[in-house]
Design a protein around this motif. Sequence first.
Motif: not given
Lengths: 146, 135
Positions: A49-50, A110, A134, A136-140
């Motif tokens: 994820k990172d 990405y 940051e 494009v990272k999935p966000r909660q």
Amino acid sequence: MYFTELLNDLNRVQGQLRLQNGLWNGLSHGSIYGTHQSEYPLIQIYADKDFLTLRAEVPGVALEDLSITITDDVLTLNGEIKESIFDANVKALRKERVTGKFFRTVELPYPVESDKAEAVLKNGLLNLTLPIKEAVKPRQISIKSE
Amino acid sequence: MAVAEKKLQPSTEKTEAGSFQREESKAIEYVPEFDIYSDSGAIYLEGNMPGVDSDGVSISVEKDVLTISGDQKISIPEHMDQLYSEFSNVFYKKSFRLETALDTESAEAVMKNGVLRVKLPFKKSVVKNILVKAD
């Protein structure tokens, strides 16, 4: 198992052929990099994820003969496999290794933070670690109860 | 899905922990590209073996056959999933038949940037003068 074996061999042969073809086109057009994209070197892409990790097989490429550029999500590998330097009286009996200049562009899955990228060249393997942007990272998204 | 994909990949991370034999048999055998050069003193072999360090190469001579082998141990980065791959771990192996008398005892080998270079000097012929005596 047998199929994987075949596929692996085929990939390698294809890579070699593309390099040879790419170089030939490049030379015939009088440009260093050529107008045709050659799919060499062979690559692998990993991700969590990172980070993104890109690996490439670049045997015989010295550190000073390799350059990597990243623009948003497009990575370009530029390099040269130099001929071995021998004395003048040394004759080549058989040549299987491909030498010359190559380039390859890879569209990354990405966009990455190019200024934080790390590259290591070891035993003819290039290992690139690219932090994913940051944005494009999935966000909660927290849900509030009314 | 991602987890399942990862399981399909032969895990090379365990290779160093003593299960070498099992992992080796999993890797696909690949004949590496080699150049052959010579001058008056020696034969030189140069071959692509990316992913193999100097400790991972083995060079052996049996009768007139020289065999070069090496295990490409590329481990999957920890906690990562493979998205795309054009190559997988291979076991490099190539044999050469030595036609000329070569001094394999004084052979030298260097591994640099994933390229193995082997120097095999020719056997020095011993010149023996036979005295002819007058009868």
